[in-house]
Design a protein around this motif. Structure first.
Motif, mmCIF file in Angstrom:
data_model
loop_
_atom_site.group_PDB
_atom_site.id
_atom_site.type_symbol
_atom_site.label_atom_id
_atom_site.label_comp_id
_atom_site.label_asym_id
_atom_site.label_seq_id
_atom_site.Cartn_x
_atom_site.Cartn_y
_atom_site.Cartn_z
ATOM 1 N N THR A 54 0.831 -1.202 0.000
ATOM 2 C CA THR A 54 0.000 0.000 0.000
ATOM 3 C C THR A 54 0.864 1.250 0.000
ATOM 4 O OG1 THR A 54 -1.774 -1.155 1.194
ATOM 5 C CG2 THR A 54 -1.796 1.250 1.260
ATOM 6 N N ALA A 55 1.939 1.227 0.793
ATOM 7 C CA ALA A 55 2.872 2.358 0.821
ATOM 8 C C ALA A 55 3.532 2.547 -0.538
ATOM 9 C CB ALA A 55 3.926 2.143 1.900
ATOM 10 N N ASN A 56 3.890 1.453 -1.201
ATOM 11 C CA ASN A 56 4.497 1.501 -2.526
ATOM 12 C C ASN A 56 3.530 2.117 -3.531
ATOM 13 O OD1 ASN A 56 6.502 -0.898 -4.419
ATOM 14 N ND2 ASN A 56 5.710 1.063 -5.031
ATOM 15 N N GLN A 57 2.267 1.690 -3.472
ATOM 16 C CA GLN A 57 1.277 2.185 -4.425
ATOM 17 C C GLN A 57 0.988 3.668 -4.230
ATOM 18 O OE1 GLN A 57 1.741 -0.326 -6.545
ATOM 19 N NE2 GLN A 57 -0.363 0.129 -7.169
ATOM 20 N N SER A 58 1.036 4.124 -2.995
ATOM 21 C CA SER A 58 0.780 5.543 -2.755
ATOM 22 C C SER A 58 1.858 6.415 -3.392
ATOM 23 C CB SER A 58 0.692 5.824 -1.252
ATOM 24 O OG SER A 58 1.952 5.656 -0.624
ATOM 25 N N VAL A 59 3.079 5.875 -3.462
ATOM 26 C CA VAL A 59 4.173 6.598 -4.121
ATOM 27 C C VAL A 59 4.022 6.531 -5.636
ATOM 28 C CG1 VAL A 59 6.665 6.647 -4.519
ATOM 29 C CG2 VAL A 59 5.770 6.261 -2.216
ATOM 30 N N VAL A 60 3.699 5.344 -6.147
ATOM 31 C CA VAL A 60 3.544 5.151 -7.592
ATOM 32 C C VAL A 60 2.427 6.025 -8.149
ATOM 33 C CG1 VAL A 60 2.870 3.484 -9.366
ATOM 34 C CG2 VAL A 60 4.454 2.803 -7.559
ATOM 35 N N ASN A 61 1.345 6.165 -7.377
ATOM 36 C CA ASN A 61 0.175 6.904 -7.860
ATOM 37 C C ASN A 61 0.234 8.400 -7.588
ATOM 38 O OD1 ASN A 61 -0.979 4.493 -8.730
ATOM 39 N ND2 ASN A 61 -1.940 4.107 -6.745
#
Length: 245
Positions: A123-130
């Motif tokens: 989830t932390a990774n996706q928040s950065v990607v998005n």
């Protein structure tokens, strides 16, 4: 004895012999198991593609003794795809879990604990990607919260946890006081401020909160101190990924 299908994550793999590979799997409701899998023939390409880190599998295995044999497996859910620093953290979770979770010893909740923090990391990774813009400091802070909470909770699961809200004498930690940590004893009140933890920091860690840089720094130092006897003299290779290049 054959098992029913269980959820599992691959923590580590290495060549074994001929067309076999040795796998260390974190298995739902069991803990860490060593398994041998045969990878060959027409299915080898698909099998290798499935036996990857961060992928929840359904596995069925057999064996009366410590070494099991993987009879069948399939992908249960889509793999977590990490990038950059989050990928390094994923490798760290896997290596740490592989190294300190005992093999072939029942540890009912290790799978759920690992999966919980793997999902948080994703989830932390996706928040950065998005996000078009992101603050490196806030990304680092969020990652540290995930890693520290996993480390401390895993230590509890292994029977090496410590209480952050009570001292060694059973008294509640006071925010205004300072405490030294004594292994196998706990936090003892101290007047040596330079070598002690502030009570406010310990109470923050007890709540899983690391807003202050001091809390993050001291929690990391304490975690490494607690993990060292379990890891032994061999350093974690995944930690090298975090070093400046």
């Amino acid at each position: 004895m054959d098992s029913d299908f269980r959820q599992a994550y691959l923590l580590h793999r290495r060549p074994y012999r001929d067309s076999q590979v040795m796998l260390n799997m974190l298995v739902e409701g069991i803990g860490q198991l060593s398994m041998v899998a045969r990878i060959k023939g027409k299915r080898a390409l698909r099998q290798n593609a499935s036996l990857q880190p961060f992928t929840c599998l359904l596995v069925r295995f057999a064996g009366k003794y410590d070494l099991k044999y993987l009879n069948d497996f399939e992908i249960h859910s889509a793999p977590f795809l990490f990038k950059g620093i989050h990928l390094y953290c994923g490798f760290y979770l896997n290596e740490l879990s592989h190294r300190i979770i005992p093999t072939n010893e029942p540890l009912d909740h290790a799978f759920e604990l690992y999966q919980t923090y793997l999902k948080q990391l994703y989830t932390a990774n996706q928040s950065v990607v998005n996000s078009d813009q992101h603050d490196k400091a806030s990304v680092s802070e969020r990652i540290e919260v995930i890693l520290r909470n996993y480390e401390f909770q895993l230590l509890c699961e292994l029977g090496f946890g410590i209480e952050f809200d009570y001292d060694a004498f059973g008294e509640p930690i006071e925010a205004s006081r300072y405490y030294q940590f004594v292994r196998e004893v706990g936090f003892c009140p101290s007047e040596d401020i330079q070598r002690s933890f502030s009570g406010s920091t310990l109470l923050s860690i007890a709540q899983g909160e690391y807003q202050s840089q001091t809390a993050r720094r001291q929690a990391k130092a304490l975690s490494r101190y607690l993990l060292k006897p379990l890891l032994g003299s061999k350093p974690l290779k995944s930690r090298e990924l975090f070093q400046p290049r």
